[in-house]
Design a protein around this motif. Structure first.
Motif, mmCIF file in Angstrom:
data_model
loop_
_atom_site.group_PDB
_atom_site.id
_atom_site.type_symbol
_atom_site.label_atom_id
_atom_site.label_comp_id
_atom_site.label_asym_id
_atom_site.label_seq_id
_atom_site.Cartn_x
_atom_site.Cartn_y
_atom_site.Cartn_z
ATOM 1 N N ASP A 193 2.434 10.940 -9.339
ATOM 2 C CA ASP A 193 2.187 11.794 -8.182
ATOM 3 C C ASP A 193 2.943 11.242 -6.975
ATOM 4 O OD1 ASP A 193 0.824 12.744 -5.729
ATOM 5 O OD2 ASP A 193 -0.530 13.732 -7.129
ATOM 6 N N SER A 194 3.798 12.048 -6.377
ATOM 7 C CA SER A 194 4.651 11.578 -5.282
ATOM 8 C C SER A 194 3.834 11.253 -4.029
ATOM 9 C CB SER A 194 5.712 12.628 -4.947
ATOM 10 O OG SER A 194 5.115 13.843 -4.523
ATOM 11 N N PHE A 195 2.714 11.944 -3.817
ATOM 12 C CA PHE A 195 1.881 11.635 -2.658
ATOM 13 C C PHE A 195 1.240 10.256 -2.797
ATOM 14 C CE2 PHE A 195 2.032 16.273 -2.140
ATOM 15 C CZ PHE A 195 2.257 16.376 -0.762
ATOM 16 N N VAL A 196 0.887 9.875 -4.024
ATOM 17 C CA VAL A 196 0.363 8.531 -4.269
ATOM 18 C C VAL A 196 1.405 7.495 -3.873
ATOM 19 C CG1 VAL A 196 -0.379 6.895 -6.041
ATOM 20 C CG2 VAL A 196 -1.247 9.242 -6.066
ATOM 21 N N HIS A 197 2.649 7.703 -4.313
ATOM 22 C CA HIS A 197 3.724 6.770 -3.957
ATOM 23 C C HIS A 197 3.837 6.639 -2.444
ATOM 24 C CE1 HIS A 197 5.968 7.490 -8.032
ATOM 25 N NE2 HIS A 197 4.749 7.054 -8.185
ATOM 26 N N GLU A 198 3.780 7.772 -1.770
ATOM 27 C CA GLU A 198 3.991 7.804 -0.322
ATOM 28 C C GLU A 198 2.918 7.033 0.434
ATOM 29 O OE1 GLU A 198 3.177 11.233 2.887
ATOM 30 O OE2 GLU A 198 4.782 11.738 1.483
ATOM 31 N N VAL A 199 1.648 7.340 0.163
ATOM 32 C CA VAL A 199 0.582 6.725 0.967
ATOM 33 C C VAL A 199 0.333 5.272 0.570
ATOM 34 C CG1 VAL A 199 -0.489 8.958 1.360
ATOM 35 C CG2 VAL A 199 -1.342 7.515 -0.507
ATOM 36 N N MET A 200 0.608 4.913 -0.682
ATOM 37 C CA MET A 200 0.440 3.514 -1.076
ATOM 38 C C MET A 200 1.581 2.651 -0.549
ATOM 39 S SD MET A 200 -2.448 3.235 -2.652
ATOM 40 C CE MET A 200 -2.444 1.831 -3.772
ATOM 41 N N GLU A 201 2.754 3.231 -0.420
ATOM 42 C CA GLU A 201 3.878 2.502 0.169
ATOM 43 C C GLU A 201 3.553 2.104 1.607
ATOM 44 O OE1 GLU A 201 7.714 0.825 -0.168
ATOM 45 O OE2 GLU A 201 6.714 2.015 -1.710
ATOM 46 N N GLU A 202 2.769 2.916 2.278
ATOM 47 C CA GLU A 202 2.395 2.632 3.667
ATOM 48 C C GLU A 202 1.569 1.361 3.806
ATOM 49 O OE1 GLU A 202 2.125 7.380 5.008
ATOM 50 O OE2 GLU A 202 0.304 6.156 4.812
ATOM 51 N N VAL A 203 0.886 0.964 2.737
ATOM 52 C CA VAL A 203 0.094 -0.275 2.775
ATOM 53 C C VAL A 203 0.733 -1.363 1.923
ATOM 54 C CG1 VAL A 203 -2.067 0.892 3.341
ATOM 55 C CG2 VAL A 203 -1.445 0.566 0.930
ATOM 56 N N GLY A 204 2.007 -1.192 1.620
ATOM 57 C CA GLY A 204 2.767 -2.238 0.934
ATOM 58 C C GLY A 204 2.568 -2.317 -0.555
ATOM 59 N N VAL A 205 2.143 -1.213 -1.189
ATOM 60 C CA VAL A 205 1.952 -1.198 -2.639
ATOM 61 C C VAL A 205 2.954 -0.245 -3.261
ATOM 62 C CG1 VAL A 205 0.361 -0.707 -4.535
ATOM 63 C CG2 VAL A 205 -0.507 -1.715 -2.413
ATOM 64 N N ASP A 206 3.757 -0.758 -4.185
ATOM 65 C CA ASP A 206 4.778 0.044 -4.854
ATOM 66 C C ASP A 206 4.173 0.707 -6.084
ATOM 67 O OD1 ASP A 206 7.029 1.168 -5.949
ATOM 68 O OD2 ASP A 206 7.963 -0.730 -6.527
ATOM 69 N N MET A 207 3.919 2.007 -6.006
ATOM 70 C CA MET A 207 3.343 2.731 -7.137
ATOM 71 C C MET A 207 4.398 3.360 -8.026
ATOM 72 S SD MET A 207 0.097 2.304 -7.104
ATOM 73 C CE MET A 207 -0.484 3.582 -8.221
ATOM 74 N N SER A 208 5.671 3.131 -7.725
ATOM 75 C CA SER A 208 6.716 3.665 -8.602
ATOM 76 C C SER A 208 6.702 2.979 -9.953
ATOM 77 C CB SER A 208 8.096 3.500 -7.955
ATOM 78 O OG SER A 208 8.453 2.134 -7.855
ATOM 79 N N VAL A 209 5.973 1.846 -10.053
ATOM 80 C CA VAL A 209 5.913 1.122 -11.329
ATOM 81 C C VAL A 209 4.800 1.643 -12.227
ATOM 82 C CG1 VAL A 209 6.829 -0.972 -10.282
ATOM 83 C CG2 VAL A 209 4.370 -0.668 -10.412
ATOM 84 N N HIS A 210 4.042 2.633 -11.764
ATOM 85 C CA HIS A 210 2.895 3.103 -12.541
ATOM 86 C C HIS A 210 3.291 4.103 -13.622
ATOM 87 C CE1 HIS A 210 -1.024 4.540 -13.672
ATOM 88 N NE2 HIS A 210 -0.721 5.771 -13.312
ATOM 89 N N THR A 211 2.782 3.866 -14.813
ATOM 90 C CA THR A 211 2.913 4.810 -15.921
ATOM 91 C C THR A 211 1.521 5.271 -16.327
ATOM 92 O OG1 THR A 211 4.933 3.803 -16.791
ATOM 93 C CG2 THR A 211 3.632 5.105 -18.321
#
Length: 319
Positions: free
Chosen positions: A217-235
């Motif tokens: 989910d691209s929104f997950v990537h966006e809002v988690m990036e704001e707190v320094g968490v890279d969710m692009s690694v999630h499968t």
């Protein structure tokens, strides 16, 4: 009607993710190195699993299990498993050491050496990379079909992630374990697990699954990036893929999750349900949807810290 993928685009990787439970770092330079290696691999590659009928393009999920790299090939849309291969790191130890030695020498040469010295180091670097790529192709023969350039870039990624991997043997680890479960492992459960790892780095094993398979989910990537968490690694993963059967705490985050967990018959110190909103069903403009995801993130971050602090401090699983 969906556009058919041209043959030239089928035999390639379009997604590479890293297992956040076995490949971990809070150092931004190390994470940046992973991202560059993934970007280079995705930019230009030729890749397909051998002896399977599935058509590409493909997604690759990378984990480190003991002394092996697990190359888990999946469908990039559904993340359903296609093929998985263990690659022992032992034959690559010398080449991995050479990679870092030559890389450091190359950076040093760029800063201070004469052009001919830079060229000498660069030749050594290319030679080492070619040797590693050929070995990688040999070790993956009849498993993965990759060209030399792809093998070079895959070896670079292996070098980038393996020194910083957290090799936790969950069978023998004394760290507390928590499992978050939601409908599709796209939003609520992966956010909760990522926030748990962020709050208690190296102090907890946090996993997430879905009742059914979902998509990133691209929104997950966006809002988690704001707190320094890279969710692009999630499968996304599903309950049926779980290998571990015991958890100190299981937290369900969707209405269908408690029943699915009960049917799975997991061994758990405690099982509890957190009633949280699903932001993916919010309708409205982008700002309104993003705010719903942020509200979920902040709610989960607070609840994760409050609930897991006693667990990682050696307290009881129950409230």
């Amino acid at each position: 009607m969906a556009r058919a993928t041209p043959p030239s685009e089928k035999d390639r990787l379009v997604t590479v993710t890293l297992d956040p439970n076995t490949i971990t770092s809070i150092n931004p330079d190390e994470v940046h190195e992973w991202r560059i290696a993934i970007y280079d691999l995705l930019e230009d590659n030729s890749f397909r699993p051998a002896r399977v009928s599935a058509e590409g393009p493909f997604a690759l999920h990378v984990s480190i299990i003991g002394n092996s790299i697990l190359l888990d090939v999946r469908d990039p849309e559904t993340f359903k498993p296609i093929a998985a291969h263990y690659l022992s790191l032992t034959p690559f130890r010398r080449l991995i050491r050479d990679y870092f030695r030559i890389r450091d020498a190359y950076y040093e040469a760029i800063r201070s050496a004469q052009p001919f010295q830079i060229e000498t180091v660069d030749m050594a670097r290319r030679g080492m990379h070619n040797e590693a790529a050929e070995l990688l192709r040999t070790r993956l023969e009849n498993k993965l079909i990759i060209d030399l350039n792809t093998a070079r870039r895959l070896f670079t990624l292996i070098c980038a992630v393996q020194p910083y991997a957290s090799r936790i043997d969950e069978a023998t680890s004394k760290l507390p374990t928590v499992l978050f479960v939601c409908s599709m492992n796209s939003v609520r459960s992966p956010m909760a697990a990522a926030l748990a790892r962020k709050a208690f780095p190296g102090r907890i094993i946090a996993r997430s699954v879905g009742v059914n398979g979902g998509k990133a989910d691209s929104f997950v990537h966006e809002v988690m990036e704001e707190v320094g968490v890279d969710m692009s690694v999630h499968t996304p993963h599903i309950l049926d893929e779980l290998v571990a059967n015991h958890f100190d705490l299981v937290v369900t985050l969707s209405d269908d999750a408690p029943g699915a967990v009960a049917r799975k018959d997991l061994e758990a110190g405690a099982i509890e349900h957190w009633q949280v909103e699903d932001p993916s069903i919010v309708e409205g403009n982008r700002d309104l949807v993003s705010e719903a995801y942020r509200n979920l993130r902040d709610t989960l971050e607070r609840r994760v810290r409050e609930r897991l602090e006693p667990l990682v401090s050696g307290g009881s699983q129950s409230r």
